[in-house]
Enzyme design. Structure first.
Site, short mmCIF file in Angstrom:
data_model
loop_
_atom_site.label_atom_id
_atom_site.label_comp_id
_atom_site.label_asym_id
_atom_site.label_seq_id
_atom_site.Cartn_x
_atom_site.Cartn_y
_atom_site.Cartn_z
N ASP A 210 21.52 16.06 -68.83
CA ASP A 210 22.85 16.13 -69.44
C ASP A 210 23.84 16.96 -68.62
O ASP A 210 24.82 17.48 -69.16
CB ASP A 210 22.75 16.69 -70.87
CG ASP A 210 23.97 16.33 -71.71
OD1 ASP A 210 24.57 15.27 -71.45
OD2 ASP A 210 24.32 17.11 -72.62
N ASP A 248 21.45 8.59 -70.68
CA ASP A 248 22.57 9.13 -69.91
C ASP A 248 22.22 9.53 -68.48
O ASP A 248 23.12 9.82 -67.69
CB ASP A 248 23.22 10.34 -70.60
CG ASP A 248 23.89 9.99 -71.91
OD1 ASP A 248 24.10 8.79 -72.17
OD2 ASP A 248 24.20 10.91 -72.68
N ASP A 398 25.20 16.15 -82.68
CA ASP A 398 25.25 15.99 -81.23
C ASP A 398 25.30 17.34 -80.51
O ASP A 398 25.09 17.39 -79.30
CB ASP A 398 26.49 15.18 -80.83
CG ASP A 398 26.42 13.75 -81.30
OD1 ASP A 398 25.36 13.13 -81.15
OD2 ASP A 398 27.43 13.25 -81.83
#
Length: 419
Positions: A210, A248, A398
């Site tokens: 991330d 991601d 989140d």
């Protein structure tokens, strides 16, 4: 190459006859029942617009041929029952169905006498063709939502969070917090196998995860990750599973320097090889972000570099809010770009857990007013998308409303209703 080998029908699934062969299909539908009791059951319906025009003011109908009644309130649609005829219409949140988009709704129905059998499903009078049945995807009884419902039975929100979210088969995420990854994955897949269900798992432990943002972390080195993913695949072994690989991580390649990019791509290829060798009945989907991130040609190029040739396909919209009307055409475009670049396309899966109301601009971190999307399902062989999954569990933060992964019942309740 991996192959999706599970497509068992639910025992309660009813396949409906398609319309006349002379009429081009404009919709596809699934009809499944669950939670049967002595004189009732819960119905889940998903309808997809397979035509080229938007369907406005939609109505979905079918007839049981014998009387049924609503046992309690429906969800996802307004429902009228007259004798054995059921009619569902927009509940105010989804007045139209764009080409490629889906709507999902459900209801508990009661009956007397013989169990009613539905007839054809129609949308605006047009008969729907029938998509493949959902497999018995595993719904984790130890998920945060399921535990909250059990511990808070007196909370008025539990009556909706239970069937609408906690009982739905959502993915379980695994990372450094999972402890011994072999034990963690093995126990979870074993529980699913004992229940005769297919689990959906997320591998989320890539180094520099991330880009240091809300979900920062990951394995401490490339070697540590190789050991971790090998143990992950070993723990699944010959059992059936669906795995979404490193959400991601491919779209975020740009936050790494040249050496970091090369290492990450090598780790993806290593992971794909491990699942092929050690978990041959796993359907592995490499995440490539969402429809508002990479151009299809760039997404395809990164997937090729990551080793998708030997994976089942790719995953879209994980933890995001892009609608089916955006995600599905984008996935088809990425698959076509793969065909142009490599000579073959790939199937894809879409996370529909929170896309029922679409995005709030580009805000991805706990935006208000979002809504759950269509329930998880596996579509007919050859369909695109191959599956809709709930990869991100609705109601789990989140990282803005609370620490990433924290279950918030108020958020879950609001996501059911879209406010």
């Amino acid at each position: 190459m991996m192959h999706t080998v599970f497509r068992p029908a639910l025992a309660t699934l009813v396949l409906l006859a398609s319309g006349a062969a002379s009429a081009a299909p404009t919709c596809a539908a699934t009809y499944a029942t669950r939670d049967d009791w002595a004189n009732g059951f819960v119905v889940d319906i998903v309808v997809t617009n397979t035509g080229s025009n938007t369907v406005s003011g939609w109505n979905v109908t079918w007839d049981y041929g014998s009387a049924v009644t609503l046992a309690s309130a429906p969800w996802g649609a307004r429902v009228a029952v007259a004798g054995g005829r059921v009619t569902a219409t927009d509940d105010g949140g989804r007045p139209s169905i764009a080409p490629g988009a889906s709507i999902g709704f459900g209801m508990p129905l009661a009956y007397a006498g013989a169990r009613p059998v539905p007839g054809k499903i129609t949308v605006g009078g047009a008969h729907c063709t029938i998509q493949g049945p959902s497999p018995n995807l595993y719904s984790d009884p130890q998920s945060a939502a399921a535990r909250w419902v059990r511990d808070n039975a007196g909370d008025g929100r539990a009556a909706e969070i239970g069937p609408r979210i906690a009982d739905q088969p959502a993915a379980k995420w695994f990372g450094g917090w999972s402890g011994d990854i072999g034990n963690a994955v093995g126990s979870y897949v074993g529980a699913a196998a004992a229940a005769r269900r297919v689990p959906v798992l997320v591998a989320y432990n890539i180094p520099a995860r991330d880009c240091g943002q809300h979900s920062a972390g990951g394995a401490g080195s490339a070697g540590a990750y190789q050991d971790w993913i090998r143990a992950f695949a070993n723990a699944i072994g010959p059992r059936e599973a669906v795995v979404v690989l490193e959400p991601d991580a491919l779209p975020q390649l740009d936050c790494l320097d040249a050496a970091g990019k090369a290492t990450r791509l090598q780790l993806f290829r290593h992971a794909v090889a491990q699942f092929n060798e050690r978990a041959p009945r796993t359907a592995l989907y490499i995440d490539i972000g969402n429809s508002d991130w990479l151009e299809p040609a760039e997404a395809a190029a990164r997937l090729v570099q990551a080793g998708i040739a030997s994976a089942e396909g790719f995953a879209l919209n994980v933890s995001n809010y892009r609608t089916d009307g955006e995600s599905n055409p984008y996935g088809i475009a990425v698959s076509q770009a793969l065909r142009q670049q490599a000579g073959w396309g790939k199937p894809f899966v879409v996370d529909t857990s929170r896309n029922g109301a679409g995005p709030d601009g580009r805000e991805w971190c706990d935006p208000p007013g979002r809504k759950i999307g269509v329930p998880p399902r596996v579509n007919a062989v050859g369909s695109q998308p191959a599956m809709t999954l709930w990869v991100k569990a609705p109601g789990e933060a989140d990282g803005c409303a609370a620490a990433a992964g924290t279950f918030l019942p108020e958020m879950a309740f609001k996501m059911i209703h879209g406010y």
